[in-house]
Design an enzyme around this catalytic site. Structure first.
Site, PDB file in Angstrom:
ATOM      1  N   LYS A  61       0.845   5.296   1.311  1.00  0.00           N
ATOM      2  CA  LYS A  61       0.951   5.809  -0.057  1.00  0.00           C
ATOM      3  C   LYS A  61       2.165   6.716  -0.257  1.00  0.00           C
ATOM      4  CE  LYS A  61      -3.037   4.572  -2.319  1.00  0.00           C
ATOM      5  NZ  LYS A  61      -3.972   4.260  -1.287  1.00  0.00           N
ATOM      6  N   SER A  86      -9.043  11.708  -4.875  1.00  0.00           N
ATOM      7  CA  SER A  86      -9.535  12.569  -3.801  1.00  0.00           C
ATOM      8  C   SER A  86      -9.050  12.001  -2.476  1.00  0.00           C
ATOM      9  CB  SER A  86     -11.061  12.645  -3.838  1.00  0.00           C
ATOM     10  OG  SER A  86     -11.588  11.348  -3.920  1.00  0.00           O
ATOM     11  N   GLU A 212     -10.392  -7.656   1.450  1.00  0.00           N
ATOM     12  CA  GLU A 212     -11.226  -6.669   0.757  1.00  0.00           C
ATOM     13  C   GLU A 212     -12.524  -6.447   1.512  1.00  0.00           C
ATOM     14  OE1 GLU A 212     -11.421  -6.762  -3.951  1.00  0.00           O
ATOM     15  OE2 GLU A 212     -11.797  -8.693  -3.038  1.00  0.00           O
ATOM     16  N   GLY A 216     -17.302  -5.198  -2.049  1.00  0.00           N
ATOM     17  CA  GLY A 216     -16.553  -4.987  -3.294  1.00  0.00           C
ATOM     18  C   GLY A 216     -15.453  -6.014  -3.450  1.00  0.00           C
ATOM     19  N   ASP A 218     -14.052  -7.556  -5.919  1.00  0.00           N
ATOM     20  CA  ASP A 218     -13.573  -7.755  -7.294  1.00  0.00           C
ATOM     21  C   ASP A 218     -12.225  -8.475  -7.331  1.00  0.00           C
ATOM     22  OD1 ASP A 218     -12.820  -4.958  -6.298  1.00  0.00           O
ATOM     23  OD2 ASP A 218     -11.371  -5.304  -7.893  1.00  0.00           O
ATOM     24  N   SER A 312      -3.030   0.250   7.101  1.00  0.00           N
ATOM     25  CA  SER A 312      -2.592   1.002   5.923  1.00  0.00           C
ATOM     26  C   SER A 312      -2.694   2.515   6.051  1.00  0.00           C
ATOM     27  CB  SER A 312      -3.358   0.518   4.691  1.00  0.00           C
ATOM     28  OG  SER A 312      -4.748   0.654   4.893  1.00  0.00           O
TER      29      SER A 312
HETATM   30  C1  LIG Z   1      -4.863   3.310  -1.194  1.00  0.00           C
HETATM   31  C2  LIG Z   1      -5.178   2.677   0.092  1.00  0.00           C
HETATM   32  C3  LIG Z   1      -5.449   1.291   0.184  1.00  0.00           C
HETATM   33  C4  LIG Z   1      -5.468   0.388  -1.014  1.00  0.00           C
HETATM   34  O1  LIG Z   1      -4.184   0.265  -1.587  1.00  0.00           O
HETATM   35  P1  LIG Z   1      -3.949  -0.383  -3.014  1.00  0.00           P
HETATM   36  O2  LIG Z   1      -2.502  -0.304  -3.255  1.00  0.00           O
HETATM   37  O3  LIG Z   1      -4.766   0.396  -4.009  1.00  0.00           O
HETATM   38  O4  LIG Z   1      -4.458  -1.794  -2.930  1.00  0.00           O
HETATM   39  C5  LIG Z   1      -5.685   0.766   1.443  1.00  0.00           C
HETATM   40  N1  LIG Z   1      -5.699   1.540   2.552  1.00  0.00           N
HETATM   41  C6  LIG Z   1      -5.455   2.858   2.495  1.00  0.00           C
HETATM   42  C7  LIG Z   1      -5.470   3.634   3.760  1.00  0.00           C
HETATM   43  C8  LIG Z   1      -5.179   3.471   1.264  1.00  0.00           C
HETATM   44  O5  LIG Z   1      -4.942   4.789   1.226  1.00  0.00           O
END
Ligand SMILES: *Cc1c(COP(=O)(O)O)cnc(C)c1O
Length: 330
Positions: A61, A86, A212, A216, A218, A312
């Site tokens: 992020k 959060s 996903e 969930g 979606d 991620s």
């Molecule tokens: C925000 C986040 C996601 C999902 O990312 P999107 O861009 O909303 O699809 C996945 N893994 C982590 C660790 C995140 O912080």
């Protein structure tokens, strides 16, 4: 919220990902690409893990947040930005704001984990707490925005955020070469949309999959039906993917470039978290395990393929992590 002329902007393209990569260079870490012979033996594939759990702020992020703040005009930078979250987006905005001397206000629920509130403050964010049962965070956001002229930066449905998130897949493919497949987790779809822009440009034959939580799906429903489907808040340990609908800007990119959407169970996420801890000595949060779980559990067959996997994030409460590893989570 302030009306942003950005809302009329065209959808981002790979050129925007290239521009984002230049903007974040030197600020974001170029995270390592990890490999594991055990993982390769288990899947019959060659897996390349892009370790965004080791990114600044502990998740990808930071890329989108830093890029979006860097794109603001001078007057908006002076007034500052606001985000409500959060989770990892809040920390990323606070951190990226501090590094660029842009004040950041983060609206968080009063009952958010103390650790997350402390981390956001530690990164220099001004935390405004609200009562999630009695107050509306968007209303608070609108008020702060009107009073102080703050610019809202949403967590995924924003051109500069999408372009910033795409820089992780760009780095991955530039480092390891063309891929047969790329697996990416999905919440609101910012990471997947950005990754798809990069993969399509740098490795055109690569098949791109979104992953996903089973509870969930979606985005899978939206992908298959062609319209954005909304669901109730899903019950899953993948708290970064508890979004209830995919973004209006992420969806058309995903629909155009992604091959399929698949789901994995919470049990598979726990097994994958353990795999990373035991075998690869890294901490990956539950949401960060989504894409890897799809490969390690055969949800997406990848035998004989070169497969990119984005890990991620790595922000998980140590007590919860210990519970997942020892099998005492419920
Ligand atoms: C925000 C986040 C996601 C999902 O990312 P999107 O861009 O909303 O699809 C996945 N893994 C982590 C660790 C995140 O912080």
């Amino acid at each position: 919220m302030q009306i942003q002329p950005q809302s009329l902007r065209p959808l981002p393209t790979y050129d925007d990902v290239i521009a984002a990569a230049e903007r974040i260079a030197g600020a974001a870490h170029r995270t390592p690409v990890l490999t594991s012979r055990t993982a390769d033996e288990r899947t019959g594939a060659k897996l390349f893990f892009k370790a965004e759990n080791l990114q600044r702020g502990g998740a990808f992020k930071f890329r989108g947040a830093y890029n979006a703040i860097a794109r603001l005009p001078d007057d908006a930078r002076e007034r500052g930005v606001v985000a409500f979250s959060s989770g990892n987006h809040a920390q990323a905005i606070a951190y990226a704001g501090r590094l660029q001397n842009v004040p950041a206000v983060i609206i968080m629920p009063k009952d958010a984990p103390a650790m997350k509130v402390a981390a956001t403050r530690g990164y220099g964010g001004e935390v405004v707490l609200y009562d999630r049962y009695a107050e509306d965070r968007e209303e608070i956001g609108r008020r702060l925005s009107a009073e102080r002229g703050l610019t809202l930066i949403p967590p995924y449905d924003h051109e500069d955020v999408i372009a910033g998130q795409g820089t992780a897949a760009k780095e991955l493919i530039e480092e390891v070469g063309p891929l047969d497949m790329l697996l990416v987790c999905v919440g609101g779809g910012g990471l997947l949309a950005g990754s798809a822009l990069a993969a399509q440009a740098l490795s055109p034959a690569c098949r791109i999959y979104g992953v996903e939580p089973e509870a969930g799906n979606d985005a899978q429903q939206s992908f298959r039906s062609g319209t954005i489907v909304r669901i109730p808040v899903p019950v899953t340990i993948a708290d970064g993917a508890q979004t209830t609908y995919i973004g209006q800007k992420t969806f058309p990119i995903i629909r155009a470039l992604v091959s399929d959407m698949v789901t994995v169970s919470d049990d598979m996420l726990v097994d994958t978290m353990r795999f990373f801890a035991e075998r690869m000595k890294i901490v990956v949060e539950p949401t960060g395990c989504l894409a890897a779980a799809a490969a390690l559990h055969g949800i997406v067959p990848c035998e004989g393929k070169r497969v990119g996997i984005i890990l991620s994030g790595g922000n998980v409460d140590p007590k919860a992590f210990a519970g997942f590893l020892s099998g005492t989570f419920t």
